[in-house]
Motif scaffolding. Structure first.
Motif, PDB file in Angstrom:
ATOM      1  N   ASP A 232       0.816  -1.083   0.312  1.00 27.09           N
ATOM      2  CA  ASP A 232      -0.117  -0.137  -0.477  1.00 27.09           C
ATOM      3  C   ASP A 232       0.914   1.219   0.164  1.00 27.09           C
ATOM      4  OD1 ASP A 232      -2.497  -1.354   0.391  1.00 27.09           O
ATOM      5  OD2 ASP A 232      -2.906  -1.465   1.795  1.00 27.09           O
ATOM      6  N   ALA A 233       2.084   0.698   0.103  1.00 22.52           N
ATOM      7  CA  ALA A 233       3.008   2.298   0.439  1.00 22.52           C
ATOM      8  C   ALA A 233       2.534   3.013  -0.901  1.00 22.52           C
ATOM      9  CB  ALA A 233       4.347   1.486  -0.150  1.00 22.52           C
ATOM     10  N   GLN A 234       2.299   3.419  -2.151  1.00 23.69           N
ATOM     11  CA  GLN A 234       2.020   4.177  -3.106  1.00 23.69           C
ATOM     12  C   GLN A 234       0.855   4.383  -2.969  1.00 23.69           C
ATOM     13  OE1 GLN A 234       2.732   2.211  -7.348  1.00 23.69           O
ATOM     14  NE2 GLN A 234       4.359   2.716  -7.528  1.00 23.69           N
ATOM     15  N   ALA A 235      -0.457   3.573  -2.342  1.00 21.91           N
ATOM     16  CA  ALA A 235      -1.123   4.612  -1.901  1.00 21.91           C
ATOM     17  C   ALA A 235      -1.455   5.665  -0.987  1.00 21.91           C
ATOM     18  CB  ALA A 235      -2.823   3.329  -2.112  1.00 21.91           C
ATOM     19  N   PRO A 240      -3.761  11.450   1.081  1.00 15.05           N
ATOM     20  CA  PRO A 240      -4.295  13.264   1.681  1.00 15.05           C
ATOM     21  C   PRO A 240      -4.921  13.678   0.393  1.00 15.05           C
ATOM     22  CG  PRO A 240      -2.179  12.904   2.016  1.00 15.05           C
ATOM     23  CD  PRO A 240      -2.364  11.302   1.796  1.00 15.05           C
ATOM     24  N   GLU A 241      -5.889  14.577   0.195  1.00 17.72           N
ATOM     25  CA  GLU A 241      -6.675  16.106  -0.745  1.00 17.72           C
ATOM     26  C   GLU A 241      -4.970  16.615  -1.627  1.00 17.72           C
ATOM     27  OE1 GLU A 241      -9.102  16.518  -1.447  1.00 17.72           O
ATOM     28  OE2 GLU A 241     -10.302  14.379   0.143  1.00 17.72           O
ATOM     29  N   PRO A 242      -5.364  16.858  -2.691  1.00 17.02           N
ATOM     30  CA  PRO A 242      -4.073  17.613  -2.930  1.00 17.02           C
ATOM     31  C   PRO A 242      -3.052  18.968  -2.755  1.00 17.02           C
ATOM     32  CG  PRO A 242      -5.692  17.109  -4.305  1.00 17.02           C
ATOM     33  CD  PRO A 242      -6.501  17.057  -3.535  1.00 17.02           C
ATOM     34  N   ARG A 245      -0.629  17.550   0.394  1.00 17.15           N
ATOM     35  CA  ARG A 245      -0.195  17.172  -0.253  1.00 17.15           C
ATOM     36  C   ARG A 245       0.846  18.772  -0.746  1.00 17.15           C
ATOM     37  NH1 ARG A 245      -2.392  14.123  -4.592  1.00 17.15           N
ATOM     38  NH2 ARG A 245      -0.698  12.869  -5.266  1.00 17.15           N
ATOM     39  N   TYR A 246       0.282  19.661  -1.363  1.00 16.69           N
ATOM     40  CA  TYR A 246       1.119  20.454  -2.226  1.00 16.69           C
ATOM     41  C   TYR A 246       1.998  21.036  -0.073  1.00 16.69           C
ATOM     42  CZ  TYR A 246       1.430  25.890  -3.264  1.00 16.69           C
ATOM     43  OH  TYR A 246       2.367  26.555  -3.332  1.00 16.69           O
ATOM     44  N   SER A 247       1.130  21.666   0.070  1.00 18.31           N
ATOM     45  CA  SER A 247       1.579  21.904   1.788  1.00 18.31           C
ATOM     46  C   SER A 247       2.968  21.726   1.827  1.00 18.31           C
ATOM     47  CB  SER A 247       0.611  23.017   2.851  1.00 18.31           C
ATOM     48  OG  SER A 247      -0.673  22.909   2.092  1.00 18.31           O
ATOM     49  N   GLU A 248       2.532  20.375   2.073  1.00 16.61           N
ATOM     50  CA  GLU A 248       2.883  20.014   2.802  1.00 16.61           C
ATOM     51  C   GLU A 248       4.887  19.391   2.146  1.00 16.61           C
ATOM     52  OE1 GLU A 248       3.941  15.100   4.182  1.00 16.61           O
ATOM     53  OE2 GLU A 248       3.541  15.298   2.687  1.00 16.61           O
ATOM     54  N   LYS A 249       4.514  19.293   0.627  1.00 13.26           N
ATOM     55  CA  LYS A 249       5.789  19.935  -0.405  1.00 13.26           C
ATOM     56  C   LYS A 249       6.511  20.176   0.014  1.00 13.26           C
ATOM     57  CE  LYS A 249       6.963  17.923  -4.409  1.00 13.26           C
ATOM     58  NZ  LYS A 249       7.366  16.465  -4.872  1.00 13.26           N
ATOM     59  N   LEU A 250       5.935  21.814  -0.145  1.00 12.35           N
ATOM     60  CA  LEU A 250       6.779  23.496  -0.112  1.00 12.35           C
ATOM     61  C   LEU A 250       6.967  22.739   1.706  1.00 12.35           C
ATOM     62  CD1 LEU A 250       3.286  26.077   0.074  1.00 12.35           C
ATOM     63  CD2 LEU A 250       5.563  25.227  -1.994  1.00 12.35           C
ATOM     64  N   ARG A 273       2.802  22.939  -7.562  1.00 17.07           N
ATOM     65  CA  ARG A 273       1.874  23.880  -7.536  1.00 17.07           C
ATOM     66  C   ARG A 273       1.032  23.012  -9.493  1.00 17.07           C
ATOM     67  NH1 ARG A 273       1.130  30.908  -7.389  1.00 17.07           N
ATOM     68  NH2 ARG A 273       1.412  30.463  -4.670  1.00 17.07           N
ATOM     69  N   GLU A 274       1.627  22.813 -10.033  1.00 17.69           N
ATOM     70  CA  GLU A 274       1.723  22.162 -11.268  1.00 17.69           C
ATOM     71  C   GLU A 274       1.921  20.612 -10.922  1.00 17.69           C
ATOM     72  OE1 GLU A 274       4.091  23.345 -14.373  1.00 17.69           O
ATOM     73  OE2 GLU A 274       2.949  25.885 -14.566  1.00 17.69           O
ATOM     74  N   GLU A 275       1.971  20.352 -10.332  1.00 22.84           N
ATOM     75  CA  GLU A 275       1.919  18.452  -9.755  1.00 22.84           C
ATOM     76  C   GLU A 275       1.350  18.502  -8.696  1.00 22.84           C
ATOM     77  OE1 GLU A 275       4.937  16.191  -7.231  1.00 22.84           O
ATOM     78  OE2 GLU A 275       5.428  17.959  -7.417  1.00 22.84           O
ATOM     79  N   PHE A 276       0.260  19.031  -8.640  1.00 23.91           N
ATOM     80  CA  PHE A 276      -1.018  18.770  -7.442  1.00 23.91           C
ATOM     81  C   PHE A 276      -2.141  19.501  -7.836  1.00 23.91           C
ATOM     82  CE2 PHE A 276       2.555  18.249  -4.690  1.00 23.91           C
ATOM     83  CZ  PHE A 276       2.803  17.597  -4.358  1.00 23.91           C
TER      84      PHE A 276
END
Length: 368
Positions: A232-235, A240-242, A245-250, A273-276
């Motif tokens: 389930d690693a990829q799932a 999380p909501e986009p 995920r974006y906030s965490e990426k920052l 941003r364009e990633e998510f």
């Protein structure tokens, strides 16, 4: 026989060489990495689907209504309790903990523990077969007594200051449950809940590490996902909501972003941003950024001009106030009154702090 001066030099040189080689060997030789000791890794067979189900609220009406006189709240719209629980077996990782917490809630107004248990027993025997009701009731009693003992044993939770300490505490709590309930039952009831908390803590520990760059953090997160979730690693990464995920990426790339100049930083943020997000959402986010930048620039320009007016010795106080008021109207337009309110609040706050610090200093001086 004492070594000669020449031999002493050779001995010292050889010793230094050994030390240097030892240091180089320590640095270059592949050392065994320390693996974390998980409470629930992927070998415990608690799949992501079970965790998601465990975190999903029970579909029961009136859950937020306060019961009266220790009686259960019921409604014709409530589903059959049996349908809430069964997942292959009566005691399971998806629903049992949620249902037990619901029973706590239903009869929380009972005057004492004996009355609470009696009401729970009557409720269960009214909705389940005698064998299932007895199994649920016996398990519920052990569950509640265990949780009450943990409240006493681990009462000083405010002392935790790090994710590492929180994980250690979570491990101690589950170990105590295993000791009281047996490992199989404790892990069945609490496993999904504990695994969700453990994963969140371990991931947050990586994300918030200010000493690591983004690629290092992402590598560690991939390893964490594999260790805890297996297939389930990829799932789990897409759960999380986009925006989250974006906030965490920052946060993951905070160190990298701080090292970039403003232009390159904005370019990297745009890439994330364009990633998510789809193009229309990215466009709206860009527009908000531009608006905020324009407002910030306007406010900066205002303060520079206001300072020039305030510092002008050729103007009276009345003239200064009039010119500043005109400048506010010109700069902020229909938002000028709102800006003036914010300014007044900020001036009041600063005056209060200054007055409070003055009183504090005076008290200290008097004490001395």
């Amino acid at each position: 026989m004492k070594p000669s001066k020449k031999n002493k030099v050779r001995i010292i040189a050889f010793g230094a060489l050994v030390v240097i080689l030892g240091v180089i060997g320590y640095i270059l030789y592949p050392k065994e990495s320390k693996q974390p000791e998980y409470i629930f890794d992927n070998s415990h067979h608690i799949p992501l689907a079970d965790v998601e189900a465990a975190l999903t609220p029970l579909p029961i009406a009136h859950y937020d209504v306060k019961p009266k006189d220790g009686q259960a709240i019921s409604s014709p719209d409530d589903p059959n309790p049996q349908e809430l629980l069964y997942n292959g077996k009566l005691i399971n990782s998806r629903n049992t903990l949620k249902y037990f917490k619901y029973l706590e809630y239903l009869f929380k107004a009972a005057p004492d523990m004996a009355d609470h248990f009696e009401k729970v027993r009557a409720y269960l025997f009214a909705h389940f077969s005698p064998s299932d009701a007895q199994l649920l009731f016996d398990t519920y009693q052990n569950y509640l007594k265990c949780e009450m003992s943990l409240t006493t044993e681990f009462k000083n939770l405010s002392a935790m200051t790090s994710a590492e300490e929180a994980i250690a505490l979570l491990e101690q709590i589950q170990a105590s449950r295993r000791a009281q309930l047996g490992a199989e039952l404790a892990d069945t009831i609490f496993g999904a809940d504990v695994k969700a908390k453990e994963y969140a803590l371990r991931r947050a520990e990586i994300v918030n590490n200010k000493d690591l760059n983004g690629s290092e953090k992402e590598m560690m997160i991939r390893q964490l996902n594999q260790d805890m979730w297996g297939e389930d690693a990829q799932a789990v990464e897409k759960r999380p909501e986009p925006y989250n995920r974006y906030s965490e990426k920052l946060d993951i790339y905070q160190k990298d972003l701080d090292a970039l100049n403003p232009t390159d930083r904005q370019s990297k943020v745009q890439e994330f941003r364009e990633e998510f997000f789809p193009p229309e959402v990215v466009e709206k986010m860009d527009a908000i950024d531009k608006q905020m930048a324009d407002e910030k620039a306007a406010e900066k320009q205002y303060h520079e001009e206001a300072d020039a007016i305030t510092g002008n010795p050729d103007l009276t106080d009345e003239e200064k106030n009039q010119q500043i008021n005109n400048l506010q109207n010109k700069t902020f337009g229909d938002q000028a009154d709102e800006f003036r309110r914010r300014e007044a609040i900020e001036k009041g706050r600063k005056a209060f702090i200054k007055e409070h610090e003055g009183m504090k200093n005076q008290t200290n001086n008097n004490a001395e």
